[in-house]
Design an enzyme around this catalytic site. Sequence first.
Site, PDB file in Angstrom:
ATOM      1  N   GLU A  33      27.665 -16.289  -0.290  1.00 21.16           N
ATOM      2  CA  GLU A  33      28.003 -16.304  -1.768  1.00 21.16           C
ATOM      3  C   GLU A  33      26.609 -15.753  -2.744  1.00 21.16           C
ATOM      4  OE1 GLU A  33      31.465 -18.539  -3.594  1.00 21.16           O
ATOM      5  OE2 GLU A  33      30.687 -20.373  -2.300  1.00 21.16           O
TER       6      GLU A  33
ATOM      7  N   ASP B   1      29.273 -26.351   6.816  1.00 17.56           N
ATOM      8  CA  ASP B   1      28.221 -25.246   7.096  1.00 17.56           C
ATOM      9  C   ASP B   1      27.649 -25.574   8.519  1.00 17.56           C
ATOM     10  OD1 ASP B   1      27.679 -23.817   4.195  1.00 17.56           O
ATOM     11  OD2 ASP B   1      28.101 -25.996   4.114  1.00 17.56           O
TER      12      ASP B   1
ATOM     13  N   ASN C 214      24.797 -21.640   1.572  1.00 13.64           N
ATOM     14  CA  ASN C 214      25.553 -21.032   0.608  1.00 13.64           C
ATOM     15  C   ASN C 214      24.809 -21.341  -0.688  1.00 13.64           C
ATOM     16  OD1 ASN C 214      27.431 -20.817  -1.231  1.00 13.64           O
ATOM     17  ND2 ASN C 214      29.150 -20.945   0.071  1.00 13.64           N
TER      18      ASN C 214
ATOM     19  N   ASN D  27      33.698 -23.149   6.047  1.00 15.48           N
ATOM     20  CA  ASN D  27      34.990 -23.626   5.425  1.00 15.48           C
ATOM     21  C   ASN D  27      35.737 -24.439   6.393  1.00 15.48           C
ATOM     22  OD1 ASN D  27      34.794 -23.400   2.418  1.00 15.48           O
ATOM     23  ND2 ASN D  27      34.690 -21.098   2.609  1.00 15.48           N
TER      24      ASN D  27
ATOM     25  N   ASP E 195      26.369 -26.163  -4.674  1.00 17.27           N
ATOM     26  CA  ASP E 195      26.880 -27.297  -4.252  1.00 17.27           C
ATOM     27  C   ASP E 195      26.787 -27.379  -2.763  1.00 17.27           C
ATOM     28  OD1 ASP E 195      28.528 -24.659  -3.997  1.00 17.27           O
ATOM     29  OD2 ASP E 195      30.516 -25.678  -4.152  1.00 17.27           O
ATOM     30  N   HIS E 196      26.270 -26.521  -2.201  1.00 17.13           N
ATOM     31  CA  HIS E 196      26.024 -26.709  -0.612  1.00 17.13           C
ATOM     32  C   HIS E 196      24.527 -26.899  -0.481  1.00 17.13           C
ATOM     33  CE1 HIS E 196      29.668 -24.671   0.809  1.00 17.13           C
ATOM     34  NE2 HIS E 196      29.519 -24.338  -0.513  1.00 17.13           N
TER      35      HIS E 196
ATOM     36  N   ASP F 251      28.805 -20.473   6.159  1.00 13.79           N
ATOM     37  CA  ASP F 251      29.900 -21.464   5.569  1.00 13.79           C
ATOM     38  C   ASP F 251      31.145 -21.199   6.295  1.00 13.79           C
ATOM     39  OD1 ASP F 251      31.797 -22.688   4.077  1.00 13.79           O
ATOM     40  OD2 ASP F 251      30.919 -21.949   2.318  1.00 13.79           O
TER      41      ASP F 251
END
Length: 260
Positions: free
Chosen positions: A36, A218, A9, A149, A247-248, A147
Site C-alpha cells: 500500500e 501480515d 503495510n 488479508n 494500521d499495520h 499483507d
Amino acid sequence: MKSKITTWNVNSLKVRLPQALDWLRQQQPDILALQETKLPDPDFPTLDIANAGYQSCFAGQKTYNGVAILSRLPASDLVTDLPGLDDPQRRVLGATIGGVRVLNLYIPNGQAVGSDKYAYKLAWLERLIAWVARECAAHPRLVMLGDFNIAPEDRDVHDPVAWAGQVLCSEPERAAFRRLQDLGLKDAFRLFPQQDRSFTQWDYRAAAFRRNLGLRIDHILVSPTLAAACTACWIDPAPRRLERPSDHAPVIAELNLDLN
DNA sequence: ATGGTGGCGCGGCCA
C-alpha cells in the site's frame, strides 16, 4: 551471519516515509517489503531511501495498492504481475536478492464474502497459488511475504466468534493459505512460541489498537530451506504506537543466512 | 449511535 527479512503495510509511503526511514535505521533489515505505497512509480522516494543505505524496486499506482522492496543488495529478475492475470492493480513484486527469491504480495482485501471483490480475491488466489508452485520449484531459497488479508486460524483473530465466516477469515480464504503451506512454505511466525493474541493489524476505529482488537493478516512464509535457517520471527508493534501510524505493524524474520 | 477512522483528494471509494 544473521539476515533480517521484513514486511510492513505502510498505508501510504508518502505519509509514512519518515517512519519507514526511522524504522530502517533502528532495525537495519536486509530486506523490507512494503505494501500500500499508493504512489505512482515516478513519485517513489528512491533518493531518500538511497540516502538511508537501501536500493528500491517498486510497482506502484496512484491512490491505491502499490508494492516495493527495499534492500541492501540489488534486486534482479523482477516480476510485477501474476502470470496470466491482466490486472491494473499493483499488488505483486517478485525479485531475486542475494540469492533469495522474494515474493512481495498485497493480496486483495475482498471487502465482504459474496461481493464482486471477494470473487476477485478468490480468483486472484488461484492464480497466485499456481505461480508460487512454479516459483517454489525453481527457487529452493524462497520467501513469500506481505499483507495476505487472511487470518489463517482462529487464534489469529481477536474475536473468532464475531469474525466466523467473515472476509479475511472465511473457509475458502483459509483453504488458500493452507494450499500455500502444502507447497512446503512455512509460516515463520508459527515456527516459534508466541504470545496469545498476537496481531499485525488493528482498525483505526474504536480504539482497536489500545484494546488489542486486531488480526494477524501480515505474514512471512519461507521455503523448507529457509525455514531450517530461520532463528526467530516477531511482530514489532512500536510503529503502531506512533502519531499518525499505519494500521499495520511490521513483521520481522531473522535467518541464519548469508545474502550474497 | 447500523456508527466509528484514515488516505486520497475534494465526492466517494477503499480498507
